[in-house]
Design a protein around this motif. Structure first.
Motif, short mmCIF file in Angstrom:
data_model
loop_
_atom_site.label_atom_id
_atom_site.label_comp_id
_atom_site.label_asym_id
_atom_site.label_seq_id
_atom_site.Cartn_x
_atom_site.Cartn_y
_atom_site.Cartn_z
N GLY A 260 0.82 -1.21 0.00
CA GLY A 260 0.00 0.00 0.00
C GLY A 260 0.85 1.25 0.00
O GLY A 260 0.51 2.25 -0.65
N ASP B 224 -6.34 5.50 -4.67
CA ASP B 224 -7.54 4.71 -4.40
C ASP B 224 -7.21 3.23 -4.27
O ASP B 224 -7.79 2.54 -3.42
CB ASP B 224 -8.58 4.93 -5.52
CG ASP B 224 -9.15 6.35 -5.49
OD1 ASP B 224 -9.12 6.98 -4.41
OD2 ASP B 224 -9.62 6.82 -6.54
N THR B 225 -6.30 2.73 -5.09
CA THR B 225 -5.88 1.34 -4.94
C THR B 225 -5.18 1.13 -3.61
O THR B 225 -5.36 0.10 -2.94
CB THR B 225 -4.95 0.92 -6.09
OG1 THR B 225 -5.58 1.22 -7.34
CG2 THR B 225 -4.64 -0.56 -6.03
N VAL C 93 -5.83 2.75 -0.89
CA VAL C 93 -6.91 2.71 0.12
C VAL C 93 -7.50 1.30 0.18
O VAL C 93 -7.78 0.77 1.27
CB VAL C 93 -7.99 3.76 -0.21
CG1 VAL C 93 -9.25 3.51 0.61
CG2 VAL C 93 -7.46 5.16 0.06
N GLU C 94 -7.71 0.67 -0.97
CA GLU C 94 -8.25 -0.69 -0.99
C GLU C 94 -7.33 -1.65 -0.25
O GLU C 94 -7.78 -2.49 0.54
CB GLU C 94 -8.45 -1.16 -2.43
CG GLU C 94 -9.52 -0.41 -3.20
CD GLU C 94 -9.58 -0.83 -4.66
OE1 GLU C 94 -8.91 -1.84 -5.00
OE2 GLU C 94 -10.28 -0.18 -5.45
N TRP C 95 -6.01 -1.55 -0.49
CA TRP C 95 -5.06 -2.45 0.16
C TRP C 95 -5.02 -2.21 1.67
O TRP C 95 -5.03 -3.16 2.45
CB TRP C 95 -3.67 -2.26 -0.45
CG TRP C 95 -3.48 -2.95 -1.76
CD1 TRP C 95 -4.29 -2.87 -2.84
CD2 TRP C 95 -2.41 -3.82 -2.12
NE1 TRP C 95 -3.78 -3.63 -3.87
CE2 TRP C 95 -2.62 -4.22 -3.46
CE3 TRP C 95 -1.27 -4.28 -1.47
CZ2 TRP C 95 -1.76 -5.07 -4.14
CZ3 TRP C 95 -0.38 -5.12 -2.15
CH2 TRP C 95 -0.64 -5.52 -3.46
N THR D 91 -7.35 -0.95 3.50
CA THR D 91 -8.64 -1.38 4.07
C THR D 91 -8.63 -2.88 4.30
O THR D 91 -9.09 -3.38 5.34
CB THR D 91 -9.79 -0.98 3.14
OG1 THR D 91 -9.82 0.44 2.99
CG2 THR D 91 -11.13 -1.43 3.72
N GLN D 92 -8.11 -3.63 3.32
CA GLN D 92 -7.97 -5.08 3.52
C GLN D 92 -7.06 -5.39 4.69
O GLN D 92 -7.33 -6.30 5.49
CB GLN D 92 -7.43 -5.73 2.24
CG GLN D 92 -8.37 -5.67 1.05
CD GLN D 92 -7.73 -6.29 -0.19
OE1 GLN D 92 -7.27 -7.43 -0.16
NE2 GLN D 92 -7.70 -5.53 -1.28
N SER E 174 -2.94 7.85 2.62
CA SER E 174 -3.50 7.72 1.27
C SER E 174 -4.57 8.78 1.03
O SER E 174 -4.60 9.41 -0.03
CB SER E 174 -4.08 6.32 1.07
OG SER E 174 -3.09 5.33 1.24
#
Length: 817
Positions: free
Chosen positions: A610, A620-621, A623-625, A627-628, A652
């Motif tokens: 991340g 945004d990618t 943020v996805e990582w 969040t996981q 991020s």
């Protein structure tokens, strides 16, 4: 008068640590260039060359910028004979190195020792920072990476003359010249190109450097990616902040080589697409590409082409005579001609046959004729590629090896590296470093392994196998060794790289929480490094092999090894920022950690990956990582990992311009880090909250947060992040009434700390902070000067930041302070 070269200028610039030398150069540029500024004005005026001098004066240890400045000065000298004359005079006056402890005469009888500053006007306090390493000690050598030409080179006079003719025609065009040397495998493309470039370089044709890379176009391993090669080339010239995108990397490479007389050899190219980003911007330079393919589409880039054929009969016999002795060939002239014919005029086949004959001085050449005739078939079939002749001689050479050397041959063919040192060779073969020496000597003697001269500072000896030889060794191993034995070779080498990268990680990032490592073959003794520089140099020089190991481990189902290798490479990603490799490695590592069922590994891949995505601009990618990672940490009850994910989410969102969301994540991360006693982590989150408060227009809150963060980071021996806090603290003081003097002092101190640590990006950012602070207090000329210094540092490393600074310059105005 001889033209001034970059090779002459760069040592003078790196040694011009004294104020007088820089002042003279600034005056020379201002007097000769387009600027209308008076000769006694401070450097950094509106013309580009002037502000490049100003930036170099301020940061004389930034080798990348000094090389760019030297390039610009030589370009100006070529177009202006008076300037060239003055620059030559400046060079003559700066031949003696300037010591930091030299006595400097200010005026009249006044003298001071150490560094001095002369300026028409000074605002605020001035801080001078002693640098422990002298410029001469810090200077990189001019790259000299070309392979040595083969000792028994023969029969290519016509080809050398043809290449000379192509070069003469190409130089008339006044553009960077590219020549493609193509031909069948083993025909001697690398030998011809190395011989030609070596001859030109000995004549002084390329004083600014010679670079070499094996693009692995036909290797069992994956071909080299243009991005990894560009990073290698740029670092050879002192530029270590490499952009993330290939287009920006290629643009920076062209800028860095503009005006330089350099030679670049791109060996074993697969395609024009692989080559095109690696072409230089040097009109006086030369790029030589070797390939089994003709690469005719490079014609649109102005390339010339030379097809290399097989050796003619007389030349083939001469090559044989040089390897085994003229008298021996004279005694069996007819048999020598038949050996040359059966080798199809292919130099590699001839060299292999000669190595066998040299090892058996009493054997008649007729025996080799019989061997080649039995395995070779019709001469017409051999001439198609010549590889059958190579295979026949390799079979004969292999059969003659002692058992332990034969096993070493098979193991080295399986090793997942193109070039290797003795430690890697020993590991592949499962023997000690002492035992590998005689085995390598045997293989080198039989022309099965090539002994390469090293361009490394530590003098490490390196070896490699020709593609055809390596393929033969691989095939031989498939017939002689079990699948488990062959897999063990690759696993041993992979484990060695994992252990070595882990040792580098422990030295370079001691505060990074160490995760477990699993080995099938843990190296004994474990790898060690003398210092941080050696550890980072190893990670840098081995990055291609490390990435190859990551891919191989994932493809082989060694999932724990795959993600642990990625984790061990974190200092490489963090310090050198190869964003393309950073992201690819973590995508592979994340999938491997999930297959492995290792929750700690999965969390680490998500957070470290991340960071790479965030820094590369994929907010945004990222943020996805993160969040996981947050969900994973909460599910497993890992509160430290939970805090790390919260902090990553805050960063991020902050970089994406979503301040309110960033603040909520930072606040949660700070509370959790303080609760679990992660003091350095809490200081970093407090630093981020201070940056957020500054962006939101709350400088008083920022000052409180950043002051505490600075103190805590210094207490935790984290000088780099402490300098970040200091820079932001200076910017915050500049936003409060009456804070100009303190802001200038703090920012100047931060600039000195970043200069010592070598962080070009943050040096540029501090100059931008100084410009913003000056502009906000009505000092337009000073603001413009600071912005130009910032731009000069940003241009080689970050086009997006450079665009922002270019936009600031017109707004800075030109009215007097």
């Amino acid at each position: 008068m001889d033209p001034v070269t970059v090779q002459e200028l760069l040592p003078a610039l790196t040694e011009a640590a004294g104020e007088r030398a820089w002042q003279e150069l600034a005056h020379l540029v201002l007097a000769s260039g387009p600027s209308s500024a008076p000769p006694d004005s401070p450097p950094g005026g509106p013309d580009t060359l002037s502000h490049m001098v100003a930036a170099a004066w301020q940061a004389p240890h930034d080798l990348g910028h000094l090389r760019l400045l030297a390039t610009r000065l030589t370009e100006e000298a070529r177009s202006s004979p008076p300037f060239a004359r003055d620059l030559r005079g400046w060079l003559a006056r700066t031949e003696a190195p300037v010591s930091f402890d030299a006595v400097n005469t200010i005026g009249g009888s006044a003298q001071v020792t150490g560094p001095t500053l002369q300026s028409r006007e000074v605002h605020g306090d001035v801080h001078l920072h002693q640098v422990t390493m002298s410029p001469a000690e810090n200077r990189l050598p001019v790259p000299r990476q070309l392979l040595a030409g083969p000792p028994h080179f023969t029969g290519r006079d016509g080809d050398l003359a043809a290449l000379d003719g192509l070069l003469a025609e190409g130089r008339q065009a006044g553009t960077p010249f590219v020549v493609v040397v193509s031909g069948s495998a083993g025909v001697g493309k690398t030998a011809l190109a190395s011989r030609w470039l070596g001859r030109l370089s000995e004549g002084g044709a390329f004083p600014d450097g010679q670079l070499y890379v094996d693009l692995r176009g036909h290797s069992p391993d994956a071909p080299a990616r243009p991005g990894e090669v560009l990073g290698q080339f740029l670092r050879a010239y002192g530029i270590d902040r490499i952009p993330a995108e290939l287009a920006e990397q290629a643009a920076l490479w062209r800028s860095a080589t503009a005006g330089l007389r350099v030679a670049v050899m791109l060996d074993n190219a697969l395609s024009a697409a692989q080559v095109r980003p690696l072409l230089t911007g040097a009109a006086g330079g030369l790029v030589v590409v070797t390939s089994r393919r003709r690469l005719t589409s490079l014609g649109v880039d102005g390339a010339a082409f030379h097809q290399l054929g097989l050796l003619e009969g007389a030349s083939a016999v001469e090559l044989l005579a040089r390897r085994i002795g003229v008298q021996r060939v004279d005694r069996e002239r007819a048999e020598a001609r038949e050996v040359a014919a059966l080798c199809a005029g292919l130099p590699l086949a001839l060299c292999l046959a000669a190595a066998r004959l040299a090892a058996r001085p009493q054997q008649p050449l007729a025996a080799m004729v019989g061997t080649l005739g039995a395995g070779g078939g019709a001469l017409t079939a051999l001439r198609a590629e010549g590889e059958r002749a190579v295979r026949t001689v390799l079979d004969e050479s292999y059969r003659a090896l002692p058992p332990d050397a034969a096993r070493a041959y098979r193991c080295l063919g399986l090793a997942p590296v193109v070039m290797f040192d003795r430690r890697v060779a020993a590991c592949a073969c499962g023997v000690t470093p002492e035992e590998i020496g005689p085995l390598l000597d045997e293989l080198v003697e039989n022309n099965l392994v090539e002994d390469l001269p090293s361009d490394r500072i530590d003098g490490t000896e390196r070896f490699r196998m020709h593609d055809l030889v390596r393929a033969h060794a691989d095939e031989t191993a498939a017939g002689a060794d079990s699948p488990n034995q062959r897999q063990a070779v690759v696993r041993r080498v992979t484990d060695l790289y994992l252990a070595t990268a882990t040792a580098a990680e422990a030295l370079l990032t001691p505060s990074h929480r160490r995760l477990s490592r699993t080995y099938d073959f843990e190296p004994e003794p474990p790898p060690v490094f003398d210092d941080e520089a050696a550890a980072l140099d190893w990670l840098d020089s081995e990055r291609s092999n490390l990435m190859a190991m990551v891919r191989i481990a994932a493809e082989s189902g060694w999932d724990s090894t795959a993600w642990q290798l990625v984790d061990a490479m974190f200092p490489l990603f963090l310090r050198l920022r190869p964003y393309d490799l950073w992201i690819e490695a973590h995508e592979i590592g994340l999938a491997a950690a999930r297959r492995d069922g290792d929750r700690e590994g999965e969390s680490r891949m998500l957070t470290s990956g991340g960071v790479g995505l965030r820094n590369a601009g994929h907010h945004d990618t990222a943020v996805e990582w993160f969040t996981q990672a947050l969900d994973e940490a909460r599910g497993s009850g890992d509160r430290r990992a939970e805090a790390q994910a919260l902090h990553g989410l805050g960063q991020s969102h902050l970089l994406a311009g979503r301040g309110e969301r960033a603040g909520s994540y930072f606040t949660a991360a700070l509370a959790l880090r303080e609760e679990i006693g992660h003091h350095r982590g809490a200081a970093l989150t407090r630093l981020s909250l201070g940056e957020l408060a500054l962006a939101a227009g709350r400088p008083a809150d920022a000052i409180e947060l950043l002051t505490r963060a600075r103190e805590e980071l210094l207490a935790r021996c984290d000088p780099y992040d402490a300098a970040r806090a200091l820079a932001l603290l200076g910017r915050a003081h500049g936003r409060v009434p009456g804070g100009l003097a303190l802001a200038t002092r703090l920012l100047d101190q931060a600039l000195g700390e970043f200069t010592v640590t070598g962080s070009v990006h943050w040096q540029a950012r501090v100059w931008e902070f100084l410009g913003q602070t000056a502009e906000e207090h009505g000092h337009a000329l000073r603001a413009r000067d600071c912005y130009e210094r910032s731009l000069a540092l940003y241009e080689p490393v970050s086009e997006s930041d450079a665009r922002r600074l270019r936009a600031r310059l017109p707004a800075a105005g030109t009215e007097s302070d």
